[in-house]
Motif scaffolding. Structure first.
Motif, PDB file in Angstrom:
ATOM      1  N   HIS A   1      -2.070  12.149   2.309  1.00  0.00           N
ATOM      2  CA  HIS A   1      -2.508  12.731   1.041  1.00  0.00           C
ATOM      3  C   HIS A   1      -2.960  14.186   1.184  1.00  0.00           C
ATOM      4  N   ASP A   2      -2.623  14.801   2.333  1.00  0.00           N
ATOM      5  CA  ASP A   2      -2.934  16.216   2.575  1.00  0.00           C
ATOM      6  C   ASP A   2      -4.408  16.528   2.348  1.00  0.00           C
ATOM      7  N   ALA A   3      -5.285  15.648   2.850  1.00  0.00           N
ATOM      8  CA  ALA A   3      -6.721  15.843   2.681  1.00  0.00           C
ATOM      9  C   ALA A   3      -7.217  16.952   3.596  1.00  0.00           C
ATOM     10  N   PRO A   4      -8.384  17.543   3.276  1.00  0.00           N
ATOM     11  CA  PRO A   4      -8.994  18.523   4.182  1.00  0.00           C
ATOM     12  C   PRO A   4      -9.345  17.873   5.515  1.00  0.00           C
ATOM     13  N   GLU A   5      -9.891  18.664   6.419  1.00  0.00           N
ATOM     14  CA  GLU A   5     -10.218  18.159   7.751  1.00  0.00           C
ATOM     15  C   GLU A   5     -11.204  17.005   7.666  1.00  0.00           C
ATOM     16  N   LYS A   6     -11.404  16.339   8.797  1.00  0.00           N
ATOM     17  CA  LYS A   6     -12.198  15.114   8.847  1.00  0.00           C
ATOM     18  C   LYS A   6     -13.548  15.277   8.167  1.00  0.00           C
ATOM     19  N   MET A   7     -13.999  14.190   7.570  1.00  0.00           N
ATOM     20  CA  MET A   7     -15.267  14.209   6.864  1.00  0.00           C
ATOM     21  C   MET A   7     -16.352  13.585   7.731  1.00  0.00           C
ATOM     22  N   SER A   8     -17.608  13.898   7.432  1.00  0.00           N
ATOM     23  CA  SER A   8     -18.735  13.425   8.213  1.00  0.00           C
ATOM     24  C   SER A   8     -19.456  12.271   7.551  1.00  0.00           C
ATOM     25  N   GLY A   9     -18.961  11.801   6.426  1.00  0.00           N
ATOM     26  CA  GLY A   9     -19.654  10.752   5.712  1.00  0.00           C
ATOM     27  C   GLY A   9     -20.622  11.303   4.692  1.00  0.00           C
ATOM     28  N   GLY A  10     -20.650  12.665   4.528  1.00  0.00           N
ATOM     29  CA  GLY A  10     -21.477  13.266   3.497  1.00  0.00           C
ATOM     30  C   GLY A  10     -22.833  13.731   3.990  1.00  0.00           C
TER      31      GLY A  10
ATOM     32  N   LYS B   1      -6.189  -2.066  -0.207  1.00  0.00           N
ATOM     33  CA  LYS B   1      -5.802  -1.106  -1.242  1.00  0.00           C
ATOM     34  C   LYS B   1      -7.046  -0.535  -1.925  1.00  0.00           C
ATOM     35  N   THR B   2      -8.024  -1.396  -2.195  1.00  0.00           N
ATOM     36  CA  THR B   2      -9.284  -0.955  -2.787  1.00  0.00           C
ATOM     37  C   THR B   2     -10.031  -0.038  -1.826  1.00  0.00           C
ATOM     38  N   TYR B   3     -10.068  -0.419  -0.559  1.00  0.00           N
ATOM     39  CA  TYR B   3     -10.718   0.386   0.471  1.00  0.00           C
ATOM     40  C   TYR B   3     -10.085   1.775   0.539  1.00  0.00           C
TER      41      TYR B   3
ATOM     42  N   ARG C   1       2.742   4.571  -3.437  1.00  0.00           N
ATOM     43  CA  ARG C   1       3.815   4.337  -2.470  1.00  0.00           C
ATOM     44  C   ARG C   1       3.332   4.606  -1.048  1.00  0.00           C
ATOM     45  N   LYS C   2       2.604   5.695  -0.869  1.00  0.00           N
ATOM     46  CA  LYS C   2       2.110   6.046   0.464  1.00  0.00           C
ATOM     47  C   LYS C   2       1.057   5.046   0.936  1.00  0.00           C
ATOM     48  N   VAL C   3       0.172   4.650   0.028  1.00  0.00           N
ATOM     49  CA  VAL C   3      -0.862   3.676   0.382  1.00  0.00           C
ATOM     50  C   VAL C   3      -0.229   2.358   0.807  1.00  0.00           C
ATOM     51  N   ASP C   4       0.765   1.920   0.056  1.00  0.00           N
ATOM     52  CA  ASP C   4       1.447   0.661   0.377  1.00  0.00           C
ATOM     53  C   ASP C   4       2.078   0.722   1.769  1.00  0.00           C
ATOM     54  N   ALA C   5       2.721   1.840   2.080  1.00  0.00           N
ATOM     55  CA  ALA C   5       3.383   1.971   3.380  1.00  0.00           C
ATOM     56  C   ALA C   5       2.368   1.940   4.532  1.00  0.00           C
ATOM     57  N   ILE C   6       1.230   2.602   4.343  1.00  0.00           N
ATOM     58  CA  ILE C   6       0.215   2.642   5.394  1.00  0.00           C
ATOM     59  C   ILE C   6      -0.396   1.254   5.594  1.00  0.00           C
ATOM     60  N   ILE C   7      -0.694   0.572   4.506  1.00  0.00           N
ATOM     61  CA  ILE C   7      -1.269  -0.774   4.616  1.00  0.00           C
ATOM     62  C   ILE C   7      -0.323  -1.689   5.380  1.00  0.00           C
ATOM     63  N   ARG C   8       0.944  -1.617   5.063  1.00  0.00           N
ATOM     64  CA  ARG C   8       1.911  -2.494   5.726  1.00  0.00           C
ATOM     65  C   ARG C   8       2.050  -2.153   7.214  1.00  0.00           C
ATOM     66  N   ASP C   9       1.845  -0.886   7.571  1.00  0.00           N
ATOM     67  CA  ASP C   9       1.873  -0.503   8.983  1.00  0.00           C
ATOM     68  C   ASP C   9       0.739  -1.155   9.771  1.00  0.00           C
ATOM     69  N   PHE C  10      -0.377  -1.416   9.085  1.00  0.00           N
ATOM     70  CA  PHE C  10      -1.554  -1.984   9.748  1.00  0.00           C
ATOM     71  C   PHE C  10      -1.700  -3.481   9.498  1.00  0.00           C
ATOM     72  N   MET C  11      -0.730  -4.086   8.839  1.00  0.00           N
ATOM     73  CA  MET C  11      -0.832  -5.493   8.479  1.00  0.00           C
ATOM     74  C   MET C  11      -0.263  -6.373   9.586  1.00  0.00           C
ATOM     75  N   HIS C  12      -1.019  -7.414   9.918  1.00  0.00           N
ATOM     76  CA  HIS C  12      -0.591  -8.414  10.894  1.00  0.00           C
ATOM     77  C   HIS C  12      -0.910  -9.793  10.338  1.00  0.00           C
ATOM     78  N   GLU C  13       0.130 -10.600  10.138  1.00  0.00           N
ATOM     79  CA  GLU C  13      -0.038 -11.962   9.634  1.00  0.00           C
ATOM     80  C   GLU C  13      -0.876 -12.013   8.363  1.00  0.00           C
ATOM     81  N   GLU C  14      -0.518 -11.180   7.401  1.00  0.00           N
ATOM     82  CA  GLU C  14      -1.122 -11.170   6.072  1.00  0.00           C
ATOM     83  C   GLU C  14      -2.535 -10.587   6.024  1.00  0.00           C
ATOM     84  N   THR C  15      -3.039 -10.037   7.129  1.00  0.00           N
ATOM     85  CA  THR C  15      -4.341  -9.383   7.104  1.00  0.00           C
ATOM     86  C   THR C  15      -4.217  -7.956   7.647  1.00  0.00           C
ATOM     87  N   VAL C  16      -5.140  -7.117   7.220  1.00  0.00           N
ATOM     88  CA  VAL C  16      -5.160  -5.725   7.658  1.00  0.00           C
ATOM     89  C   VAL C  16      -6.430  -5.523   8.467  1.00  0.00           C
TER      90      VAL C  16
END
Length: 241
Positions: free
Chosen positions: A158-167, A204-206, A221-236
């Motif tokens: 999503h072309d976000a700025p550099e890493k965040m510190s949690g605020g 997806k909510t996270y 579309r991008k979120v779906d692709a990333i979630i599926r990359d991290f999905m194993h046996e129906e869990t992320v």
């Protein structure tokens, strides 16, 4: 960056409580270190700034500290109150819904605490924190930025700025500000890690919540692709270090 009430109310639905194992491990480590530095919580008046669900407030109330817990989120405070009532801590814990800038300081406290909270995000917030205690303070924040492969992929997509510190202000910057005021302090850095397991919909909510912290809208579309990359046996599984 300070987030609005609705953002944190949404986060509160899945935010860890005081008895979450990973949270307990870190909180007990911090409190044990604080005690080794001479902090005695029993019977002390304590202000917890940005208390969230009570992950620190409740353990301190269990040690018989007299805790005033403030947070801008009603959802976070509802979780804290529910746990506090179940543990019969009403005599030791009082909560207020307020942001830190608006909270009226009508007294000073034995101890002031701020842990991983965007309520302390600029120097004026530190000044108010210092003015809130006549004795001791405890600040917990990021020493270095966290690493999370899922978040890194999400932000890069999503072309976000550099890493965040949690605020919250990073510990090094907090310490530097104390140095400018010639205040004495002790510190310790430690590493930690935790793993969260989500369903597809929860992941997806996270993802949407984390993008909201950058004021970004999710590309489905991008979120779906990333979630599926991290999905194993129906869990992320998402690990943060």
């Amino acid at each position: 960056m300070e987030f609005n009430h609705s953002f944190w109310d949404t986060m509160a639905e899945r935010y860890p409580h005081y008895d979450d194992p990973a949270m307990q491990k870190d909180v007990q480590r911090v409190l044990a270190w604080a005690k080794s530095q001479g902090l005695d919580f029993n019977g002390r008046s304590l202000l917890d700034i940005g208390c969230g669900t009570g992950t620190v407030s409740i353990p301190l109330a269990l040690e018989k500290a007299r805790v005033t817990a403030i947070d801008l989120s009603r959802g976070m405070l509802d979780a804290l109150k529910s746990d506090a009532e179940a543990l019969k801590l009403r005599a030791y814990l009082t909560s207020y819904q307020s942001d830190w800038e608006s909270f009226p300081l009508t007294q000073t406290f034995d101890i002031v605490l701020a842990s991983m909270t965007p309520a302390i995000s600029q120097e004026s917030h530190i000044d108010k924190m210092l003015s809130a205690t006549h004795a001791m303070g405890l600040y917990v924040g990021w020493g270095r930025y966290k690493t999370n492969a899922f978040l890194e992929a999400l932000m890069q997509a999503h072309d976000a700025p550099e890493k965040m510190s949690g605020g919250c202000i990073k510990v090094a910057d907090f310490m530097h500000y104390l140095d400018t005021k010639e205040l004495t302090y002790s510190y310790e850095f430690f590493t930690t890690a935790w793993e969260e397991t989500y369903t597809y919909d929860e992941a997806k909510t996270y993802a949407a919540e984390q993008l909201a912290r950058k004021n970004l809208s999710p590309d489905e579309r991008k979120v779906d692709a990333i979630i599926r990359d991290f999905m194993h046996e129906e869990t992320v599984k998402i690990e943060t270090q």
